[in-house]
Design a protein around this motif. Structure first.
Motif, PDB file in Angstrom:
ATOM      1  N   SER A 709       0.639  -1.206   0.142  1.00 59.38           N
ATOM      2  CA  SER A 709      -0.074   0.000  -0.031  1.00 59.38           C
ATOM      3  C   SER A 709       0.739   1.227   0.013  1.00 59.38           C
ATOM      4  O   SER A 709       0.629   2.278  -0.831  1.00 59.38           O
ATOM      5  N   MET A 710       2.123   1.360   0.662  1.00 62.04           N
ATOM      6  CA  MET A 710       2.918   2.320   0.783  1.00 62.04           C
ATOM      7  C   MET A 710       3.476   2.624  -0.527  1.00 62.04           C
ATOM      8  O   MET A 710       3.702   3.857  -0.948  1.00 62.04           O
ATOM      9  N   LEU A 711       4.118   1.481  -1.177  1.00 61.30           N
ATOM     10  CA  LEU A 711       4.508   1.818  -2.500  1.00 61.30           C
ATOM     11  C   LEU A 711       3.540   2.162  -3.501  1.00 61.30           C
ATOM     12  O   LEU A 711       3.871   3.073  -4.340  1.00 61.30           O
ATOM     13  N   LYS A 712       2.578   1.654  -3.470  1.00 57.57           N
ATOM     14  CA  LYS A 712       1.513   2.370  -4.442  1.00 57.57           C
ATOM     15  C   LYS A 712       1.181   3.560  -4.321  1.00 57.57           C
ATOM     16  O   LYS A 712       1.029   4.489  -5.080  1.00 57.57           O
ATOM     17  N   ALA A 713       0.926   4.005  -2.980  1.00 54.22           N
ATOM     18  CA  ALA A 713       0.783   5.525  -2.665  1.00 54.22           C
ATOM     19  C   ALA A 713       1.758   6.315  -3.398  1.00 54.22           C
ATOM     20  O   ALA A 713       1.536   7.511  -3.702  1.00 54.22           O
ATOM     21  N   ALA A 714       3.239   5.780  -3.032  1.00 49.06           N
ATOM     22  CA  ALA A 714       4.295   6.748  -3.565  1.00 49.06           C
ATOM     23  C   ALA A 714       4.288   6.898  -4.994  1.00 49.06           C
ATOM     24  O   ALA A 714       4.881   7.722  -5.739  1.00 49.06           O
ATOM     25  N   LEU A 715       4.000   5.614  -5.784  1.00 46.03           N
ATOM     26  CA  LEU A 715       4.264   5.444  -7.334  1.00 46.03           C
ATOM     27  C   LEU A 715       3.067   6.321  -7.908  1.00 46.03           C
ATOM     28  O   LEU A 715       3.179   6.849  -8.948  1.00 46.03           O
ATOM     29  N   CYS A 716       1.783   6.455  -7.254  1.00 43.07           N
ATOM     30  CA  CYS A 716       0.630   6.982  -8.028  1.00 43.07           C
ATOM     31  C   CYS A 716       0.404   8.307  -7.507  1.00 43.07           C
ATOM     32  O   CYS A 716      -0.660   8.939  -7.797  1.00 43.07           O
ATOM     33  N   GLY A 717       1.271   8.911  -6.715  1.00 44.18           N
ATOM     34  CA  GLY A 717       1.237  10.132  -6.013  1.00 44.18           C
ATOM     35  C   GLY A 717       1.347  11.190  -6.787  1.00 44.18           C
ATOM     36  O   GLY A 717       0.783  12.287  -6.600  1.00 44.18           O
ATOM     37  N   ASN A 718       1.950  10.962  -8.010  1.00 46.78           N
ATOM     38  CA  ASN A 718       2.312  12.083  -9.013  1.00 46.78           C
ATOM     39  C   ASN A 718       3.074  13.267  -8.561  1.00 46.78           C
ATOM     40  O   ASN A 718       2.975  14.468  -8.894  1.00 46.78           O
ATOM     41  N   TYR A 719       3.894  12.980  -7.774  1.00 44.62           N
ATOM     42  CA  TYR A 719       4.916  14.253  -7.160  1.00 44.62           C
ATOM     43  C   TYR A 719       6.155  13.772  -7.341  1.00 44.62           C
ATOM     44  O   TYR A 719       6.954  14.567  -6.845  1.00 44.62           O
ATOM     45  N   VAL A 720       6.475  12.639  -8.231  1.00 41.67           N
ATOM     46  CA  VAL A 720       7.884  12.326  -8.536  1.00 41.67           C
ATOM     47  C   VAL A 720       8.095  12.045  -9.736  1.00 41.67           C
ATOM     48  O   VAL A 720       7.284  11.469 -10.521  1.00 41.67           O
ATOM     49  N   ASN A 721       9.071  12.534 -10.620  1.00 39.26           N
ATOM     50  CA  ASN A 721       9.462  12.189 -12.092  1.00 39.26           C
ATOM     51  C   ASN A 721      10.528  10.920 -11.830  1.00 39.26           C
ATOM     52  O   ASN A 721      11.644  11.255 -11.541  1.00 39.26           O
ATOM     53  N   PHE A 722      10.175   9.792 -12.086  1.00 40.51           N
ATOM     54  CA  PHE A 722      10.840   8.508 -11.730  1.00 40.51           C
ATOM     55  C   PHE A 722      12.204   8.498 -12.644  1.00 40.51           C
ATOM     56  O   PHE A 722      12.900   7.820 -12.416  1.00 40.51           O
ATOM     57  N   GLY A 723      12.141   9.055 -13.757  1.00 42.99           N
ATOM     58  CA  GLY A 723      13.106   9.033 -14.655  1.00 42.99           C
ATOM     59  C   GLY A 723      14.261   9.648 -14.151  1.00 42.99           C
ATOM     60  O   GLY A 723      15.467   9.504 -14.663  1.00 42.99           O
ATOM     61  N   VAL A 724      14.093  10.750 -13.251  1.00 35.92           N
ATOM     62  CA  VAL A 724      15.304  11.455 -12.634  1.00 35.92           C
ATOM     63  C   VAL A 724      16.510  10.507 -11.758  1.00 35.92           C
ATOM     64  O   VAL A 724      17.531  10.629 -12.005  1.00 35.92           O
TER      65      VAL A 724
END
Length: 965
Positions: A709-724
């Motif tokens: 649940s924690m990882l899903k919240a972080a991945l779907c929060g749209n507050y991080v550009n993961f390509g960086v």
């Protein structure tokens, strides 16, 4: 196989078995007569063999409306056994949803059969119970299966049977029979409208007998059959609730009998208190579930003829309150005082229920004035009980008062309440409470009193805090609350000194007593948020108690002798984690949340990581911490939309990654846990001697579920550009994804499906990964990728619609990615183009049966099952068909060939229409066209599978596509 049944049959021991026959039965040919004669020759060997002859004759009957009487002259035991055998036979006979006229008559005949069986063997309890059980099942048949005339005929037959049973109630002395009969009464209103009931024959006599039976049951059976009372109250609740909608001209007479039922219920509750106290029986007041259920039913019953209900409650309450005040003034504790407290508890519960049953369109000003009369008495009683609370008080009575407050809040506190209601007029005349703000001050006063004096009662604390939380939600009420001095006192003094339940009880063996702290700080956070704005000084002042507590915990954990203070440190940290989680949930604005985030990071997050390192095997510590971090990662109301120059989004994700990796790496080192003990701690029936092992067992699945649940919240929060992360060589993303794979492989498919929270969190995370991180999935090891596909295949058949829908979305993304890779590979072969998916393609080429199985599963669900998410199922189905065209053609041919000859052409046309106008692409326009075709396909298939007689049989194994290929 269905066959017609005569309404009754001849069974007379004076007539030789070889000469008995069923009226209306006609054996068609000589071969059937020979079979019948052969069976009749052997009847005398075993009396029960007569059942087979009887059933054979019934099977050959072609006149469903034949009339024959049941006649039993002697050999009662043999006949009773025979009836039990017949009941067992019919009990499992199916009733089709698409019924013909003949099927309707069959239901009527079966009803008559079982009612006759009950009437004939009124003293043979096994037969009575099974007869009533069958009647209950027949009475549960959907009313839509009948037309108007048939429905009236069927209902009249049931009601006549009920009246006959009430006229001869000897068989109801058995508890099982009594319970089944109560279930039958409840079914009268579950399936039929009050307007239909009043039109049955002798309705007035029937409703009178039902009322008498209900009153007697409430007075005598509360102790012996408490579960049966639910069905009786359900009947009256449903009938009373239907009164405003009755259009029939016939009188329903509920205004006559409902007050009697209400009085019987109230008096039975009051009389039970004396019996419980003197005989030491189990107190119904301790069963909160039963109380809630019955009060919900009484809330509707009591509002019928409300003036009579109010007069009864006022009289009983005044008598009990006066006697209670006399006992308190005399200072004479004992059984008499306990009895009066119990009686007042029931009366307060009932008063709260009837106030909560107010319906705006059916209430008048006079009714509101009556509510005011009752509310004044409860508030006056509360003032009296609060004077004794320091000496101990009465827990049951305080719970009843909290129940009253909750019901009063729903009706008379909030934005939709009419400010000139006569309730407030009465409160102003008697108690001086002239408006809603003054009533709220009474609420808050009681809340503070309970939090101060009832720290030892988890139940009272929990319900008190829930009341505070409910009050803090309303837009207008929360702004009125903030203006009260008592609320400001709570915001400035939320410490264990003023609220003892916030203290650290090191003598307690569990930490469950701190769960309510989250609710408390959620309510405080909402109250603080009203006037907080951007005032950081006000926020810092509010956080001072938490700051001091965190500093103390940090000092204890940095001490080399942490083991000496480990219990105190753990309990303090768990309390802080629950407190902060409540605040994080309440702070749903960007400004307030950033104040909290800046307060906790980076000053106190190392304390949380250190706690995970020290106490990872103990879920009572790790679970609150993991849930806190999960809440911090939730972008609730877009509160995590950071500024373009802010690094907070990346810092927050790195903390999430670090927490999951730290916890996961340690919990996986615990090794395998026996499957039968993996969730033992959650269920106290299992006894485990080793406490350390008990903590380890509980931490396995629950901790993994929270991490998902924690990882899903972080991945779907749209507050991080993961390509960086990959661009600048930061391993935070790769580390947490790799840990996800390790945690997943430690969980079996069975556990994924058996635990609802785990399955929902996993499939939600998997959908997020498929949408945004498909390149990661495509580069997984073959066994890992195959395991993920197998979990998707398993989730397609899950009972949880959320899980099934998520699996469809994930499968659609995977299939689309695969289809595009294959088509681009055929169009242009470029070794440098997305080379990371080559292994992914080879796996599917080596294991084509995986996608074929999914195609078969999805199509089987759409064609033959109750598909509740047809649109979601349609999205991956097109891709599966395009990737497995040969298999789909074989599957289609197999289905068509297994149809009857006269249906094969229509089935072939269904499949032809399914792919009509569909291109070999997964463009949005093509998908939408396929979805429309699939809707018509499902409708046409269902029509095609219907039997000629109108019934729709279940698909045979030969039609099940899971057996194809």
């Amino acid at each position: 196989k269905q066959f017609n049944t005569p309404k009754s049959y001849i069974l007379s021991s004076n007539v030789p078995l070889s000469r008995r026959k069923v009226a209306g039965c006609n054996i068609a040919n000589s071969s059937q007569r020979d079979v019948t004669r052969t069976k009749r020759r052997n009847i005398s060997r075993n009396p029960l063999d007569g059942v087979h002859l009887l059933l054979l004759d019934l099977k050959q009957s072609t006149q469903p409306d034949c009339q024959v009487q049941v006649k039993v002259h002697n050999h009662m035991s043999t006949c009773s056994l025979l009836k039990v055998h017949i009941i067992n036979h019919y009990k499992h006979q199916p009733i089709h949803l698409n019924m013909s006229k003949q099927d309707t008559m069959l239901i009527l005949l079966r009803t008559s059969l079982f009612l006759n069986l009950y009437a004939e063997d009124i003293y043979y309890f096994p037969t009575l119970f099974q007869s009533l059980s069958c009647i209950v099942q027949i009475a549960s048949v959907r009313r839509s299966l009948f037309n108007g005339t048939e429905r009236s005929q069927f209902l009249n037959q049931i009601v006549v049977g009920v009246r006959n049973i009430l006229e001869n109630p000897q068989g109801l002395s058995d508890p099982s029979n009594y319970h089944e009969f109560c279930r039958l009464l409840a079914r009268l209103k579950s399936n039929y409208q009050l307007g239909e009931l009043v039109k049955v024959e002798n309705y007035s006599d029937t409703i009178k007998r039902i009322a008498e039976f209900t009153v007697t049951s409430l007075q005598q059976m509360w102790q012996f059959a408490p579960n049966s009372v639910h069905y009786l109250l359900s009947l009256w609740q449903r009938m009373v609730a239907s009164v405003p909608y009755v259009k029939a001209t016939e009188p329903h007479m509920l205004e006559t009998y409902t007050p009697e039922v209400m009085k019987a219920y109230v008096m039975s509750r009051l009389e039970s208190v004396t019996v419980v106290v003197k005989d030491g029986l189990d107190d119904p007041l301790d069963d909160s579930g039963m109380i809630t259920q019955q009060l919900d039913q009484i809330s509707s019953i009591g509002r019928c003829e409300y003036d009579k209900t109010c007069a009864l409650l006022v009289q009983l309450f005044d008598e009990a309150a006066q006697r209670y005040q006399e006992l308190v003034s005399a200072g004479s504790p004992g059984a008499e005082l306990t009895i009066q407290e119990g009686r007042l508890s029931w009366l307060v519960y009932v008063i709260g229920a009837v106030i909560g049953g107010r319906v705006s369109f059916a209430s008048t000003d006079e009714h509101d004035a009556m509510d005011g009369e009752l509310a004044c008495r409860v508030l006056q009683l509360m003032n009296l009980t609060d004077t004794r609370i320091a000496q101990g008080g009465c827990e049951k009575l305080d719970l009843a008062i909290l129940s009253f407050f909750e019901q009063f809040r729903k009706i008379y506190v909030g934005d939709q309440v009419h400010k000139m209601s006569k309730v407030y007029r009465k409160l102003s005349e008697v108690l001086g409470l002239s408006d809603e703000s003054m009533v709220l001050s009474v609420f808050i006063g009681k809340i503070i009193t309970n939090l101060k004096y009832w720290a030892r009662s988890e139940q009272i604390i929990s319900k008190t805090l829930q009341l505070l939380s409910d009050l803090s939600v309303g837009y207008s009420s929360v702004r009125k609350l903030v203006k009260l001095e008592a609320v400001q006192f709570m915001l400035n003094n939320h410490t264990s000194e003023h609220f003892p339940f916030l203290g650290i009880n090191t003598t307690s063996t569990t930490m469950a007593d701190m769960r309510c702290r989250t609710t408390f700080y959620t309510a405080l956070g909402r109250l603080l948020l009203v006037d907080l704005g951007e005032d950081e000084d006000k926020f810092d002042q509010f956080m001072m108690p938490l700051t001091a507590a965190f500093e103390a915990v940090g000092n204890m954990m940095s001490d080399v002798n942490i083991q000496l203070k480990s219990e105190e440190a753990k309990r303090s940290l768990v309390g802080l984690a629950r407190d902060l989680r409540g605040l994080a949930f309440a702070f749903n604005t960007k400004t307030s949340f950033m104040m909290l985030f800046d307060w906790i990071y980076p000053t106190y997050t190392p304390v949380l990581h250190r706690a995970i390192e020290l106490w990872y095997p103990q879920p009572c510590v790790t679970t609150p911490i993991l849930k806190l971090v999960t809440e911090l990662a939730q972008s609730r109301s877009q509160r995590l939309m950071f500024d373009v120059s802010s690094p907070n989004g990346y810092l927050l994700f790195r903390e999430v990654s670090k927490m999951i990796v730290s916890y996961g790496s340690r919990v996986l080192s615990l090794g395998d846990v026996p499957k039968d003990q993996i969730y033992s701690m959650k269920y106290p029936l299992f006894q485990i001697i080793n406490q350390e092992h008990m903590f380890i067992i509980c931490s396995i699945l629950k901790g993994i579920s929270i991490c998902f649940s924690m990882l899903k919240a972080a991945l779907c929060g749209n507050y991080v550009n993961f390509g960086v992360f990959r661009l600048y060589g930061d391993d935070a993303l790769d580390d947490v994804l790799n840990m996800f794979v390790k945690l997943l492989l430690s969980v079996s498919q069975r556990d994924l499906m058996d635990y609802p929270k785990l399955s929902q969190n996993y499939y939600g995370l998997l959908e997020c990964l498929a949408n945004d991180h498909m390149s990661f999935i495509s580069n997984l090891e073959p066994q890992v990728f195959l395991y993920i596909l197998s979990t998707i295949s398993e989730g397609l058949t899950a009972l949880d619609t959320m899980v099934c829908t998520g699996c469809c979305a994930t499968l659609d993304t995977v299939i689309t990615y695969l289809f595009r890779r294959l088509t681009s590979k055929k169009k242009k072969s470029s070794p440098g183009a997305v080379s990371d998916s080559e292994a992914f393609l080879r796996i599917l080429e080596l294991h084509p049966d995986i996608l074929q199985q999914m195609l078969s599963t999805v199509l089987n669900i759409i064609m033959f099952e109750d598909c509740r998410n047809q649109w979601s199922m349609s999205r991956p189905l097109l891709g599966l068909i395009l990737l497995n065209e040969n298999y789909f053609n074989k599957l289609r041919d197999n289905i068509i060939s297994n149809q009857p000859n006269d249906k094969q052409q229509s089935m072939a046309l269904c499949f032809e229409n399914l792919m009509n106008g569909i291109d070999r692409s997964l463009l949005s326009k093509n998908r939408d066209r396929f979805t429309q075709n699939l809707s018509m396909f499902r409708r046409d298939v269902n029509d095609s599978l219907k039997a000629p007689g109108g019934s729709s049989p279940s698909p045979s194994p030969s039609l099940d596509m899971m057996n194809c290929g």
